[in-house]
Design a protein around this motif. Structure first.
Motif, short mmCIF file in Angstrom:
data_model
loop_
_atom_site.label_atom_id
_atom_site.label_comp_id
_atom_site.label_asym_id
_atom_site.label_seq_id
_atom_site.Cartn_x
_atom_site.Cartn_y
_atom_site.Cartn_z
N LEU A 82 0.81 -1.22 0.00
CA LEU A 82 0.00 0.00 0.00
C LEU A 82 0.85 1.27 0.00
CD1 LEU A 82 -2.84 -1.05 2.48
CD2 LEU A 82 -2.98 -0.84 -0.02
N SER A 83 2.11 1.15 0.44
CA SER A 83 2.98 2.33 0.42
C SER A 83 3.22 2.83 -1.00
CB SER A 83 4.33 2.01 1.09
OG SER A 83 5.13 1.15 0.27
N ARG A 84 2.97 1.97 -1.99
CA ARG A 84 3.13 2.38 -3.38
C ARG A 84 2.07 3.41 -3.80
NH1 ARG A 84 3.17 -3.15 -6.49
NH2 ARG A 84 3.09 -1.73 -8.27
N GLY A 149 -0.52 -3.36 -9.74
CA GLY A 149 0.03 -3.70 -8.44
C GLY A 149 0.75 -5.03 -8.43
N VAL A 150 0.18 -6.03 -9.10
CA VAL A 150 0.75 -7.38 -9.09
C VAL A 150 1.19 -7.83 -10.48
CG1 VAL A 150 0.19 -9.83 -8.73
CG2 VAL A 150 -0.51 -8.13 -7.03
N ALA A 151 0.30 -7.76 -11.46
CA ALA A 151 0.59 -8.33 -12.78
C ALA A 151 1.76 -7.65 -13.48
CB ALA A 151 -0.66 -8.26 -13.66
N SER A 216 4.52 3.30 -8.83
CA SER A 216 3.43 3.95 -8.12
C SER A 216 2.09 3.33 -8.49
CB SER A 216 3.41 5.44 -8.45
OG SER A 216 2.24 6.06 -7.96
N LEU A 217 1.21 3.23 -7.51
CA LEU A 217 -0.19 2.85 -7.76
C LEU A 217 -1.06 4.09 -7.92
CD1 LEU A 217 -0.57 -0.07 -5.21
CD2 LEU A 217 -0.49 -0.26 -7.69
N LEU A 218 -0.59 5.21 -7.37
CA LEU A 218 -1.36 6.46 -7.43
C LEU A 218 -1.61 6.90 -8.86
CD1 LEU A 218 -2.55 9.06 -6.16
CD2 LEU A 218 -0.22 9.99 -6.18
N TRP A 219 -0.54 6.98 -9.67
CA TRP A 219 -0.69 7.53 -11.02
C TRP A 219 -1.47 6.63 -11.96
CZ3 TRP A 219 -0.42 12.43 -11.36
CH2 TRP A 219 0.42 13.15 -10.51
N PRO A 220 -1.28 5.32 -11.94
CA PRO A 220 -2.16 4.47 -12.74
C PRO A 220 -3.62 4.58 -12.33
CG PRO A 220 -0.17 3.26 -12.21
CD PRO A 220 -0.13 4.54 -11.41
N MET A 221 -3.88 4.78 -11.04
CA MET A 221 -5.26 4.94 -10.60
C MET A 221 -5.86 6.24 -11.13
SD MET A 221 -5.33 3.57 -6.67
CE MET A 221 -5.49 1.80 -6.35
N LEU A 222 -5.09 7.32 -11.07
CA LEU A 222 -5.57 8.59 -11.61
C LEU A 222 -5.76 8.50 -13.13
CD1 LEU A 222 -3.45 11.14 -9.53
CD2 LEU A 222 -5.87 10.53 -9.24
N PHE A 223 -4.85 7.79 -13.79
CA PHE A 223 -4.97 7.53 -15.23
C PHE A 223 -6.29 6.81 -15.51
CE2 PHE A 223 -4.40 4.75 -18.87
CZ PHE A 223 -3.73 5.52 -19.81
N GLU A 267 9.15 -5.32 -8.47
CA GLU A 267 8.76 -5.65 -7.09
C GLU A 267 7.28 -5.39 -6.87
OE1 GLU A 267 12.82 -4.86 -4.50
OE2 GLU A 267 11.30 -3.29 -4.64
N VAL A 268 6.59 -6.38 -6.36
CA VAL A 268 5.21 -6.19 -5.94
C VAL A 268 5.18 -5.51 -4.57
CG1 VAL A 268 3.05 -7.36 -5.33
CG2 VAL A 268 4.43 -8.18 -7.25
N ILE A 269 6.01 -6.02 -3.67
CA ILE A 269 6.17 -5.43 -2.34
C ILE A 269 7.55 -4.77 -2.30
CG2 ILE A 269 6.23 -5.87 0.14
CD1 ILE A 269 4.69 -8.49 -0.44
N PRO A 270 7.63 -3.46 -2.10
CA PRO A 270 8.94 -2.80 -2.09
C PRO A 270 9.90 -3.47 -1.11
CG PRO A 270 7.18 -1.17 -2.08
CD PRO A 270 6.52 -2.52 -1.91
N GLY A 271 11.11 -3.76 -1.60
CA GLY A 271 12.13 -4.38 -0.76
C GLY A 271 12.02 -5.86 -0.61
#
Length: 277
Positions: A82-84, A149-151, A216-223, A267-271
């Protein structure tokens, strides 16, 4: 001080689980209304764009994504995932594309077919349009927890971003297919082929935005939100061809990053740890 272990890497084969669960949820819900329309409408109500089942079917990619993240990363992994949402730094040309370019495509496409610059207001007025706009934020954009986020990260471990985008777009388009048989949704009035081509095109177009923002998940969501903004006019099929033209230019301009895996987000999960390549 004890060292915190890195989250476990989600393996690449989990992509097949993600797709299977996503399709099972969405197609399973829609199948009830296709196979037994009278029974399902009488029992659950006619399915429309605001029906709870429609939301559940739309959220299937996110449900599948959260399940995988929790299985492999636990609550700590979910927090990292979710931090993405807070990765907001991105080169300004991509912001302009989302904020100005996408609306311009709908307006130009509508003008090409003799339509208006903006969609007409509903009979209920401006307040209803605003309410619909915010409702849309909790529909299509939520899908991005799954697709980007995953694919996308998993596919980019193995193929160049261009091909990852095309694969996701193909899956995305096929996933929507049953909705075209539901009379209570907007898809029932659309032609599937331009929509399918548009899905592939849009999945490719959002790919450099995704990688430029470091996953980022933010920008694809806004897109995604811009794609379904109710204020933009109906421009089919011209918007599909305009999107295709813009995507060709964007891919060519970013061919160094689109045709090579170097620098692609994996990376799906950062780190996350592991070398599943």
């Amino acid at each position: 001080m004890a060292q915190i272990a890195a989250p476990k890497r989600i393996p690449s084969y989990a992509l097949f689980v993600f797709v299977a669960v996503t399709f099972a949820i969405t197609w399973g819900i829609v199948a009830i209304y296709i196979v037994a329309p009278d029974w399902s409408s009488a029992r659950f109500g006619e399915i429309t764009g605001s029906h709870p089942f429609f939301f559940l079917a739309t959220w299937a990619p996110a449900i599948s994504a959260f399940g995988l993240v929790l299985i492999y990363g636990g609550t700590a992994g979910l927090k990292g995932f979710l931090s993405r949402l807070f990765l907001w730094r991105i080169p300004s040309p991509w912001i302009l594309l989302i904020a100005v370019g996408l609306p311009a495509i709908y307006m130009l496409g509508s003008l090409a077919k003799g339509g208006p610059l903006l969609a007409p207001l509903p009979p209920e007025g401006v307040s209803a349009m605003i309410a619909l706009t915010f409702m849309m934020l909790f529909l299509g954009p939520i899908e991005e927890f799954g697709w980007r986020g995953v694919a996308q990260p998993i596919l980019q471990r193995h193929v160049a971003p261009l091909w990852a985008g095309m694969i996701i777009g193909t899956i995305w388009g096929i996933w929507h297919l049953p909705a075209f048989f539901l009379s209570g949704t907007v898809f029932a009035t659309w032609n599937f082929l331009p929509f399918f081509i548009g899905n592939i095109t849009l999945a490719v177009l959002v790919t450099p935005i995704f990688n430029a923002s470091r996953g980022s998940l933010l920008w694809p969501m806004l897109f995604h939100w811009q794609l379904i903004f109710p204020i933009w006019p109906d421009a089919q099929p011209y918007d599909t061809w305009l999107y295709l033209a813009v995507t060709v230019v964007v891919v060519w301009w970013n061919r160094e990053t689109m045709l090579h895996r170097t620098g692609a987000v994996t990376e799906v999960i950062p780190g996350e740890q592991g070398a599943d390549q």
